[in-house]
Design a protein around this motif. Structure first.
Motif, short mmCIF file in Angstrom:
data_model
loop_
_atom_site.label_atom_id
_atom_site.label_comp_id
_atom_site.label_asym_id
_atom_site.label_seq_id
_atom_site.Cartn_x
_atom_site.Cartn_y
_atom_site.Cartn_z
N UNK A 25 -13.31 -27.44 -16.66
CA UNK A 25 -12.78 -26.09 -16.85
C UNK A 25 -11.81 -25.71 -15.73
N UNK A 26 -12.05 -26.20 -14.53
CA UNK A 26 -11.21 -25.84 -13.38
C UNK A 26 -10.00 -26.75 -13.27
N UNK A 27 -10.18 -28.06 -13.39
CA UNK A 27 -9.08 -29.01 -13.12
C UNK A 27 -8.78 -29.95 -14.27
N UNK A 28 -9.32 -29.68 -15.44
CA UNK A 28 -9.23 -30.63 -16.53
C UNK A 28 -7.91 -30.71 -17.26
N UNK A 29 -6.95 -29.84 -16.96
CA UNK A 29 -5.68 -29.97 -17.66
C UNK A 29 -4.73 -30.85 -16.84
N UNK A 30 -3.79 -31.44 -17.52
CA UNK A 30 -2.89 -32.41 -16.89
C UNK A 30 -2.14 -31.83 -15.71
N UNK A 31 -1.63 -30.62 -15.84
CA UNK A 31 -0.80 -30.06 -14.76
C UNK A 31 -1.62 -29.80 -13.50
N UNK A 37 -2.77 -34.00 -7.19
CA UNK A 37 -2.26 -35.32 -6.79
C UNK A 37 -1.06 -35.18 -5.86
N UNK A 38 -0.12 -34.33 -6.25
CA UNK A 38 1.09 -34.18 -5.43
C UNK A 38 0.81 -33.49 -4.10
N UNK A 39 -0.15 -32.58 -4.08
CA UNK A 39 -0.53 -31.97 -2.80
C UNK A 39 -1.10 -33.04 -1.88
N UNK A 54 8.08 -31.85 -12.86
CA UNK A 54 8.94 -31.42 -13.96
C UNK A 54 8.34 -30.26 -14.74
N UNK A 55 7.31 -29.65 -14.23
CA UNK A 55 6.60 -28.56 -14.88
C UNK A 55 7.47 -27.30 -14.95
N UNK A 56 7.34 -26.55 -16.02
CA UNK A 56 8.06 -25.28 -16.16
C UNK A 56 7.55 -24.29 -15.10
N UNK A 57 8.43 -23.44 -14.61
CA UNK A 57 8.09 -22.50 -13.53
C UNK A 57 6.89 -21.62 -13.89
N UNK A 58 6.86 -21.10 -15.12
CA UNK A 58 5.78 -20.20 -15.50
C UNK A 58 4.44 -20.93 -15.55
N UNK A 59 4.44 -22.16 -16.00
CA UNK A 59 3.19 -22.94 -16.05
C UNK A 59 2.75 -23.30 -14.63
N UNK A 60 3.71 -23.67 -13.78
CA UNK A 60 3.38 -24.00 -12.39
C UNK A 60 2.79 -22.78 -11.69
#
Length: 152
Positions: A25-31, A37-39, A54-60
Motif C-alpha cells: 500500500x505504501x510503496x507498491x506502485x512502480x513510481x 531506487x533513485x534516491x 521520466x515521470x510526469x510532474x503531477x505524478x512525481x
C-alpha cells in the motif's frame, strides 16, 4: 495507523493484518519504487527524480508527498540554502534489501539471455551476490521452509 494517500486523504489498508499488504500500500506502485531506487542512487532534487524516471510532474509531486507522509523521505535544506532537497529517512534506507532483491529478480527474469542491463556492484566493483533470506543458523530460507504465524 491509518493510511494517507499523500494528499491528506485517509485510506483504509488493503489487508490491515498483513505486513506485505501494508508495505505494498505504501510503496507498491512502480513510481514510488523508482523514486526510492533513485534516491539510493543519489537523486536529491525534484528535477533529478523527473530526469531519471521520466515521470510526469503531477505524478512525481503526488508520489513524493506520499513517500514523505509515510516517513520514507524527508525534505532538507540544500547546502546553498536556496532549494530543498529530498533525503531518505531510516525507514527509506531500510528498503535497500528490497530494491536489491527486486533488481536481482529482474536480472534473472525480466531480460532475455544476453540482453544488456545494468549491474549492481559494491565499492570495489564486485557484483553484489544474490540476496537470500537466511535462518538464524545461516541456512537459506524458502517459501517451503517458512510459514506465517497467526495474525495477532
Amino acid at each position: 495507523m491509518a493510511r494517507d494517500d499523500g494528499a491528506g486523504r485517509s485510506l483504509a489498508w488493503t489487508d490491515p493484518n498483513c505486513p506485505v499488504a501494508r508495505a505494498a500500500d505504501v510503496i507498491g506502485d512502480r513510481w514510488s519504487l523508482l523514486i526510492v531506487r533513485d534516491a539510493m542512487d543519489g537523486a536529491r532534487t525534484f528535477t533529478d527524480f523527473q530526469r531519471r524516471t521520466g515521470i510526469a510532474r503531477n505524478i512525481l509531486t503526488d508520489r513524493l508527498r506520499k513517500l514523505a507522509a509515510h516517513g520514507l523521505i524527508t525534505q532538507v535544506e540544500a547546502p546553498s540554502g536556496k532549494r530543498r532537497r529530498y533525503a531518505l529517512t531510516a525507514a527509506g534506507e531500510d528498503l535497500f534489501p528490497v530494491i536489491v532483491t527486486l533488481r536481482q529478480w529482474g536480472e534473472r527474469h525480466a531480460f532475455e539471455p544476453g540482453e544488456p542491463h545494468s549491474v549492481l556492484v559494491d565499492e570495489h566493483g564486485a557484483v553484489v551476490p544474490r540476496v537470500v533470506p537466511a535462518a538464524a543458523d545461516g541456512r537459506p530460507l524458502t517459501s517451503e521452509t517458512t510459514s506465517v504465524r497467526g495474525r495477532e
